[in-house]
Design an enzyme around this catalytic site. Structure first.
Site, PDB file in Angstrom:
ATOM      1  N   ARG A 134      12.307  -1.499  10.410  1.00  0.00           N
ATOM      2  CA  ARG A 134      11.133  -0.630  11.301  1.00  0.00           C
ATOM      3  C   ARG A 134      11.018  -1.637  12.598  1.00  0.00           C
ATOM      4  O   ARG A 134      11.347  -3.042  12.443  1.00  0.00           O
ATOM      5  CB  ARG A 134       9.806  -0.749  10.788  1.00  0.00           C
ATOM      6  CG  ARG A 134       9.552   0.713  10.446  1.00  0.00           C
ATOM      7  CD  ARG A 134       8.338   0.792   9.408  1.00  0.00           C
ATOM      8  NE  ARG A 134       7.148   0.029  10.047  1.00  0.00           N
ATOM      9  CZ  ARG A 134       5.939  -0.062   9.389  1.00  0.00           C
ATOM     10  NH1 ARG A 134       5.907   0.637   8.237  1.00  0.00           N
ATOM     11  NH2 ARG A 134       5.030  -0.573   9.663  1.00  0.00           N
ATOM     12  N   ARG A 171      12.073  -6.261   4.728  1.00  0.00           N
ATOM     13  CA  ARG A 171      11.817  -4.575   4.191  1.00  0.00           C
ATOM     14  C   ARG A 171      12.671  -3.911   5.243  1.00  0.00           C
ATOM     15  O   ARG A 171      13.001  -3.976   6.136  1.00  0.00           O
ATOM     16  CB  ARG A 171      10.248  -4.270   4.816  1.00  0.00           C
ATOM     17  CG  ARG A 171      10.048  -2.814   4.641  1.00  0.00           C
ATOM     18  CD  ARG A 171       8.545  -2.458   4.742  1.00  0.00           C
ATOM     19  NE  ARG A 171       7.983  -2.769   5.892  1.00  0.00           N
ATOM     20  CZ  ARG A 171       6.650  -2.433   6.093  1.00  0.00           C
ATOM     21  NH1 ARG A 171       5.854  -2.069   4.991  1.00  0.00           N
ATOM     22  NH2 ARG A 171       6.053  -2.398   7.412  1.00  0.00           N
ATOM     23  N   LYS A 213       0.929  -1.343   0.007  1.00  0.00           N
ATOM     24  CA  LYS A 213      -0.010   0.052   0.140  1.00  0.00           C
ATOM     25  C   LYS A 213       0.827   1.131  -0.029  1.00  0.00           C
ATOM     26  O   LYS A 213       0.624   2.367  -0.642  1.00  0.00           O
ATOM     27  CB  LYS A 213      -1.003   0.023   1.197  1.00  0.00           C
ATOM     28  CG  LYS A 213      -1.921  -1.144   1.336  1.00  0.00           C
ATOM     29  CD  LYS A 213      -2.888  -0.964   2.557  1.00  0.00           C
ATOM     30  CE  LYS A 213      -2.095  -0.739   3.747  1.00  0.00           C
ATOM     31  NZ  LYS A 213      -1.586  -2.102   4.330  1.00  0.00           N
ATOM     32  N   ARG A 234      -8.669   1.114   9.343  1.00  0.00           N
ATOM     33  CA  ARG A 234      -8.359  -0.439   9.746  1.00  0.00           C
ATOM     34  C   ARG A 234      -9.491  -1.089  10.468  1.00  0.00           C
ATOM     35  O   ARG A 234      -9.035  -2.419  10.933  1.00  0.00           O
ATOM     36  CB  ARG A 234      -7.045  -0.267  10.408  1.00  0.00           C
ATOM     37  CG  ARG A 234      -5.851  -0.725   9.803  1.00  0.00           C
ATOM     38  CD  ARG A 234      -4.597  -0.208  10.587  1.00  0.00           C
ATOM     39  NE  ARG A 234      -3.429  -0.919  10.405  1.00  0.00           N
ATOM     40  CZ  ARG A 234      -2.475  -0.468   9.597  1.00  0.00           C
ATOM     41  NH1 ARG A 234      -2.521   0.799   9.277  1.00  0.00           N
ATOM     42  NH2 ARG A 234      -1.412  -1.114   9.443  1.00  0.00           N
ATOM     43  N   ARG A 250       0.663  -8.375  13.815  1.00  0.00           N
ATOM     44  CA  ARG A 250      -0.046  -7.618  12.871  1.00  0.00           C
ATOM     45  C   ARG A 250      -0.900  -8.308  11.909  1.00  0.00           C
ATOM     46  O   ARG A 250      -1.888  -7.854  11.617  1.00  0.00           O
ATOM     47  CB  ARG A 250       1.198  -6.595  12.078  1.00  0.00           C
ATOM     48  CG  ARG A 250       1.822  -5.613  13.300  1.00  0.00           C
ATOM     49  CD  ARG A 250       2.917  -5.010  12.446  1.00  0.00           C
ATOM     50  NE  ARG A 250       3.065  -4.491  11.305  1.00  0.00           N
ATOM     51  CZ  ARG A 250       4.188  -4.608  10.507  1.00  0.00           C
ATOM     52  NH1 ARG A 250       5.282  -5.009  10.768  1.00  0.00           N
ATOM     53  NH2 ARG A 250       4.163  -3.828   9.424  1.00  0.00           N
TER      54      ARG A 250
END
Ligand code: ADP
Ligand code: ZN
Length: 214
Positions: A158, A125, A13, A86, A169
């Site tokens: 992160r 990531r 996204k 969300r 998550r």
């Protein structure tokens, strides 16, 4: 035009939103980025949000909604939401907010990616500490290890991209965010793209879907 991007964490996204907001001259509204900014500035909101984010849970709806109303109250350009809403409660609050402004939602784009793919992506990531550009050490590495191609600043992992928090998550997405697919399918213009493709191909596909809109 007002748009929402939906999909798992790691579905792409953020990367898509950066491209689309440039192509369509819209405001990229990433609640995750805004919350991280509040945390970096050590505001009261940032301090309240930090334990939720670190453990992979959602920040309470009321905090997120107040934050957006403050930030977007005087914005006149089209909004491209990434990571918001969300929960169904957030979606209902957004509907109410649009109605009070005499506006509406033009489309919802769902980036469809398999669960095992997003888990692998999140683990590899890296994010630029300077400009926020998103890399992947396997599929989209920078030219020089751990250095941003765009701005030269160091890349980081992160703190919520660690295995335990990633699992949490993904579970939170399935429990609290996935019901939004039914909510938006029922309510209007729901578009779906294959988020398993390379970033440029996803942007191209989504631009074509949006152009084909009535
Ligand atoms: P990702 O989509 O990859 O999980 P984000 O940067 O969008 O990453 O979100 C990171 C974290 O910020 C979430 O795990 C959650 O704690 C918090 N967050 C972001 N957006 C929202 C939201 N709309 N409502 C509640 N919490 C949010
Ligand atoms: Zn950078």
């Amino acid at each position: 035009m007002n748009l929402i991007l939906l999909g798992y964490p790691g579905s792409g996204k953020g990367t898509l939103a950066k491209d689309l907001s440039k192509e369509l001259d819209m405001v990229h509204v990433s609640t995750g980025d805004i919350l991280r900014d509040e945390m970096a500035k050590k505001t009261q909101l940032g301090q309240e949000a930090s334990s939720y984010m670190a453990s992979g849970r959602l920040v309470p709806d009321r905090l997120v909604m107040d934050m957006l109303k403050t930030r977007l109250g005087s914005e006149t350009r089209g909004l491209l939401f990434d990571g918001f809403p969300r929960t169904v409660e957030q979606a209902e609050m957004l509907d109410g907010w649009f109605t009070s402004r005499g506006q509406g939602l033009d489309a919802v784009v769902f980036l469809n990616v398999a669960e095992d793919v997003v888990i692998a992506r999140l683990g590899s990531r890296r994010t630029c500490t300077g400009c926020g550009k998103i890399y992947n050490v396997i599929s989209a590495p920078p030219a020089k290890e751990d250095v941003c191609d765009a701005c030269g600043k160091p890349l980081m992992t992160r703190p919520d991209d660690t295995q335990a928090v990633i699992q949490k998550r993904v579970q939170v997405y399935k429990d609290q965010t996935e019901p939004l697919l039914a909510y938006y399918r029922a309510s209007g213009s729901f578009l779906q793209a294959d988020g398993g493709k390379a970033p440029d191909a996803v942007t191209k596909d989504v631009m074509a879907l949006l152009r084909a809109q009535p």
